[in-house]
Design a protein around this motif. Structure first.
Motif, PDB file in Angstrom:
ATOM      1  N   ARG A   1      10.300   1.726  -4.269  1.00  0.00           N
ATOM      2  CA  ARG A   1      10.864   0.947  -5.162  1.00  0.00           C
ATOM      3  C   ARG A   1      12.213   0.268  -5.103  1.00  0.00           C
ATOM      4  O   ARG A   1      12.408  -0.777  -5.709  1.00  0.00           O
ATOM      5  CB  ARG A   1      10.266   1.538  -6.485  1.00  0.00           C
TER       6      ARG A   1
ATOM      7  N   TRP B   1       3.384   4.003  -1.363  1.00  0.00           N
ATOM      8  CA  TRP B   1       3.820   4.940  -2.604  1.00  0.00           C
ATOM      9  C   TRP B   1       5.276   4.633  -3.126  1.00  0.00           C
ATOM     10  O   TRP B   1       6.132   4.750  -2.606  1.00  0.00           O
ATOM     11  CB  TRP B   1       3.451   6.457  -2.177  1.00  0.00           C
TER      12      TRP B   1
ATOM     13  N   PRO C   1      13.426   5.475  -1.733  1.00  0.00           N
ATOM     14  CA  PRO C   1      12.316   5.323  -2.283  1.00  0.00           C
ATOM     15  C   PRO C   1      11.800   3.885  -2.196  1.00  0.00           C
ATOM     16  O   PRO C   1      12.675   2.864  -2.368  1.00  0.00           O
ATOM     17  CB  PRO C   1      12.669   5.810  -3.789  1.00  0.00           C
TER      18      PRO C   1
ATOM     19  N   GLN D   1      10.439  12.359 -10.183  1.00  0.00           N
ATOM     20  CA  GLN D   1      11.467  11.272 -10.385  1.00  0.00           C
ATOM     21  C   GLN D   1      11.901  10.990 -11.622  1.00  0.00           C
ATOM     22  O   GLN D   1      13.003  10.530 -11.802  1.00  0.00           O
ATOM     23  CB  GLN D   1      11.215   9.990  -9.345  1.00  0.00           C
TER      24      GLN D   1
ATOM     25  N   GLY E   1       6.123  12.084  -6.993  1.00  0.00           N
ATOM     26  CA  GLY E   1       6.698  10.543  -7.632  1.00  0.00           C
ATOM     27  C   GLY E   1       6.725  11.023  -9.020  1.00  0.00           C
ATOM     28  O   GLY E   1       7.921  10.412  -9.626  1.00  0.00           O
TER      29      GLY E   1
ATOM     30  N   ARG F   1      -9.383   2.165   3.037  1.00  0.00           N
ATOM     31  CA  ARG F   1      -9.009   3.577   3.446  1.00  0.00           C
ATOM     32  C   ARG F   1     -10.030   4.377   3.821  1.00  0.00           C
ATOM     33  O   ARG F   1     -11.299   4.487   3.102  1.00  0.00           O
ATOM     34  CB  ARG F   1      -7.983   4.242   2.531  1.00  0.00           C
TER      35      ARG F   1
ATOM     36  N   ARG G   1       3.676   9.502   6.014  1.00  0.00           N
ATOM     37  CA  ARG G   1       2.935  10.749   6.427  1.00  0.00           C
ATOM     38  C   ARG G   1       1.710  10.798   5.780  1.00  0.00           C
ATOM     39  O   ARG G   1       0.767  11.692   6.233  1.00  0.00           O
ATOM     40  CB  ARG G   1       4.073  12.001   5.765  1.00  0.00           C
ATOM     41  N   LEU G   2       1.519  10.396   4.565  1.00  0.00           N
ATOM     42  CA  LEU G   2       0.540  10.255   3.731  1.00  0.00           C
ATOM     43  C   LEU G   2      -0.622   9.561   4.580  1.00  0.00           C
ATOM     44  O   LEU G   2      -1.865   9.848   4.590  1.00  0.00           O
ATOM     45  CB  LEU G   2       0.405   9.937   2.656  1.00  0.00           C
TER      46      LEU G   2
ATOM     47  N   ASP H   1       7.673   9.354   3.297  1.00  0.00           N
ATOM     48  CA  ASP H   1       6.443  10.055   2.783  1.00  0.00           C
ATOM     49  C   ASP H   1       5.282   9.294   2.845  1.00  0.00           C
ATOM     50  O   ASP H   1       4.112   9.797   3.019  1.00  0.00           O
ATOM     51  CB  ASP H   1       6.769  10.184   1.303  1.00  0.00           C
TER      52      ASP H   1
ATOM     53  N   ARG I   1      -7.287  -1.665  -2.077  1.00  0.00           N
ATOM     54  CA  ARG I   1      -6.709  -0.942  -1.234  1.00  0.00           C
ATOM     55  C   ARG I   1      -7.669   0.377  -0.928  1.00  0.00           C
ATOM     56  O   ARG I   1      -7.583   1.034   0.167  1.00  0.00           O
ATOM     57  CB  ARG I   1      -5.478  -0.637  -1.552  1.00  0.00           C
TER      58      ARG I   1
ATOM     59  N   GLN J   1       0.908  -1.156  -0.040  1.00  0.00           N
ATOM     60  CA  GLN J   1      -0.072   0.020   0.033  1.00  0.00           C
ATOM     61  C   GLN J   1       0.855   1.061  -0.036  1.00  0.00           C
ATOM     62  O   GLN J   1       0.464   2.344  -0.071  1.00  0.00           O
ATOM     63  CB  GLN J   1      -0.954  -0.120   1.242  1.00  0.00           C
TER      64      GLN J   1
ATOM     65  N   ASP K   1       6.934   5.355  -5.626  1.00  0.00           N
ATOM     66  CA  ASP K   1       8.212   6.277  -6.113  1.00  0.00           C
ATOM     67  C   ASP K   1       8.601   7.184  -4.853  1.00  0.00           C
ATOM     68  O   ASP K   1       9.578   8.212  -5.229  1.00  0.00           O
ATOM     69  CB  ASP K   1       7.610   7.292  -7.325  1.00  0.00           C
ATOM     70  N   LEU K   2       8.229   6.969  -4.004  1.00  0.00           N
ATOM     71  CA  LEU K   2       8.389   8.156  -2.694  1.00  0.00           C
ATOM     72  C   LEU K   2       9.180   7.458  -1.699  1.00  0.00           C
ATOM     73  O   LEU K   2       8.889   6.277  -1.466  1.00  0.00           O
ATOM     74  CB  LEU K   2       7.157   8.730  -2.219  1.00  0.00           C
TER      75      LEU K   2
END
Lengths: 334, 266
Positions: free
Chosen positions: A155, A110, A153, B20, B17, B100, A120-121, A117, B96, A108, A112-113
């Protein structure tokens, strides 16, 4: 207090009937005939607050479908489900605040972050107040040893690191119920153990109710006191792990390694039978109700020289294997 | 309010994102604008050949085109991820979003940021700004206000159609080609004055696919051409409201369809 209640839950999936042969594809596309599969067929159980329950079954038994109904992802075909006083599929957002969900095969976070982060989200999504967020993040970072990769990140994380991140994300808002769907799949021994220790600690310290589906029975032996076993969408067993073992594997074994291998066939102990003998090792099987381990060992030592010795506990795996093979419903908690 | 805050936070995350992959970001923006440029060149060639289309001058058709493109750009930027709904539903990613505490649609829309689509919006706005200077319209505050409402209303009409169709994904699993076809009908026929089509097509493009409300009706109002419409003029004035109404209906439909979601696996 009961936090999860499932009563006579049924989930059917309907698909257009498949045709094979000439124009099979076209007929499949146009048909009004449907095939119905019953993935979950009348499942009932109650889970008390603070329980740590293993929900087990072979592939396709209906485990994930049940979990998806409990979490509000799927609408049941019939039956009732209530989690912390809420019907999950009717009030998804309210239900979401009570539950943490970790799907081992799907993250779940993110992609690319940096991991930080994502936390935080998640904190924002669940309206976690600052004075709860920071201590939690600090504590989980330490418990799960995440300090080294908080700013990497997602990934670029290894599977073990990502799973730890996912577990922390699911617990950041202190949900009352934690669903773990195959949380240790693909992890190495060390990573598995770290996950288990974390789950055990949450359960012990915060009283988080945990429902765990897994194929790794070590997870279950290490964590769960109770298991619910299902197959073909029906509950086969619901009760304590110890009771299940006592019923399906009532015997213990003692393995003795003899100093003189040729004596192997001569080992005779009252109330114990020789289950197996090879390479100078003998496995003695006995019923702990009629004879004690100490007596068995004493009897062997009285007549033979022994170089090594081990007491073998029955493994849950063998027990579960037996039950699947029989595929009969065991009345629960008798 | 909470939803808007979270929307902003998620879009921010999406942008960070995308950042990047900086090379990709630039290429996507340029590609988006180039794609729309080709469409405009085509219309220009047609009008240039025939002088006018259905009595509309080159400038007026240009204005219609710009209005349509801006409305289109205004919805495709925030709703770009609707295109990926097939994937989200088929692969079970939607799981998902259902566990939420935030509207699942908001989560689908913010899973990534549509950069190529931003090219549509930027291109549309530039064209529209230019187009307003070449048409014979008195830009009173009322006219400007109607223009803004019309753009938003047009965007809502288009997004309502796409949202409604995408709601079927929860049952049919794949609606992408259907949506692309419908979008291309809007993009092809919506750029011309509706009156040049036979009456059957006019009926279809007004009632069945409410394409006329996106740009043709509002443009007729602004260009003072409501007299030539086959429908009463209040129909044309009401286009922004039609957008709001259709969008509400489409959203309710979409939300109801989520209960047919079957996830993936067992």
């Amino acid at each position: 207090m009961t936090v999860v209640r499932a009563h006579d839950l049924v989930k059917e999936f309907r698909r257009p009937k498949r045709f094979t042969g000439a124009f099979g594809g076209l007929r499949t596309l146009l048909t009004r005939q449907y095939t119905t599969t019953r993935a979950v067929d009348g499942v009932s159980f109650d889970i008390e607050a603070g329980e740590l329950v293993g929900y087990l079954g072979p592939n396709g038994a209906g485990k994930s479908t049940t979990i998806k109904m409990l979490t509000g992802i799927l609408v049941p075909t019939s039956g009732q489900v209530e989690v912390a006083g809420v019907v999950p599929w009717k009030e998804r957002e309210r239900n979401a605040r009570h539950i943490g969900v970790v799907f081992g095969q799907r993250s779940q976070l993110w992609w690319d972050l940096p991991l930080r982060d994502s936390f935080r989200l998640i904190g924002k999504l669940y309206d976690v107040p600052r004075e709860q967020y920071h201590p939690n993040l600090e504590r989980f970072t330490e418990l799960l040893d995440m300090a080294d990769f908080l700013d990497t990140p997602v990934r670029q994380l290894s599977l073990g690191q990502r799973m730890r991140g996912d577990l922390a994300a699911a617990m950041l808002y202190n949900p009352r119920i934690l669903y773990l769907d195959e949380p240790t799949i693909g992890l190495d021994v060390v990573a598995k153990e770290r996950m288990r220790a974390f789950v055990a600690e949450l359960n012990r310290d915060e009283g988080t109710t945990v429902i765990l589906t897994t194929h790794d029975l070590d997870d279950v032996e290490r964590l769960c006191s109770r298991i619910v076993l299902i197959d073909h969408g029906r509950v086969l067993y619901d009760g304590e792990v110890a009771a299940l073992k006592a019923r399906y594997a009532p015997y213990r074994e003692v393995m003795v390694h003899l100093a003189h291998p040729d004596e192997a066939t001569a080992v005779e102990v009252p109330h114990a039978e020789r289950a197996r003998a090879e390479d100078g090792k003998v496995w003695l099987r006995f019923d702990p109700e009629t004879v004690q381990v100490a007596d068995v060992i004493a009897a062997v030592l009285a007549r033979h020289q022994v170089s090594d010795l081990a007491i073998i506990e029955p493994e849950l795996e063998g027990v579960i294997h037996q039950i699947y093979a029989q595929r009969s419903v065991i009345s629960a908690r008798e | 309010m909470r939803t808007f805050k979270l929307y902003a936070a998620l879009v921010g995350a999406g942008l960070r994102g995308e950042a990047q992959y900086r090379g990709n970001l630039l290429v996507m923006l340029v590609a988006g604008m180039a794609y729309q440029g080709i469409g405009l060149a085509f219309v220009w060639v047609v009008v240039d050949r025939f002088g006018a289309i259905g009595g509309w001058t080159l400038g007026e058709v240009f204005f219609l085109y710009a209005l349509r493109l801006t409305a289109h750009g205004l919805w495709v930027v925030p709703f770009s991820q609707l295109n990926q709904l097939d994937l989200v539903v088929r692969e079970g990613e939607f799981d998902r979003y259902l566990v939420r505490p935030l509207n699942p649609l908001v989560q689908v829309l913010t899973r990534r940021v549509g950069l190529m689509q931003a090219g549509d919006l930027v291109g549309g706005l530039l064209l529209l700004a230019y187009a307003t200077t070449i048409v014979d319209v008195d830009w009173s505050p009322g006219a400007v206000g109607f223009l803004l409402l019309a753009v938003v209303g047009g965007a809502l009409v288009e997004v309502a159609v796409q949202l409604g169709l995408s709601g079927l994904t929860f049952r049919l699993l794949s609606t992408r080609m259907l949506r692309i076809q419908v979008d291309s009908v809007f993009g092809t026929f919506g750029n011309y004055p509706l009156k040049i089509f036979p009456s059957v097509a006019r009926f279809l493009f007004t009632i069945v696919l409410p394409m006329a409300f996106v740009a043709y009706f509002p443009a007729s109002v602004l260009l003072d051409r409501t007299g030539e419409l086959a429908v009463p003029s209040w129909f044309a004035y009401g286009s922004p409201l039609v957008g709001a109404a259709l969008f509400t209906l489409a959203y309710l439909f979409w939300s109801r369809q989520t209960s047919h979601y079957t996830s993936s696996g067992h």
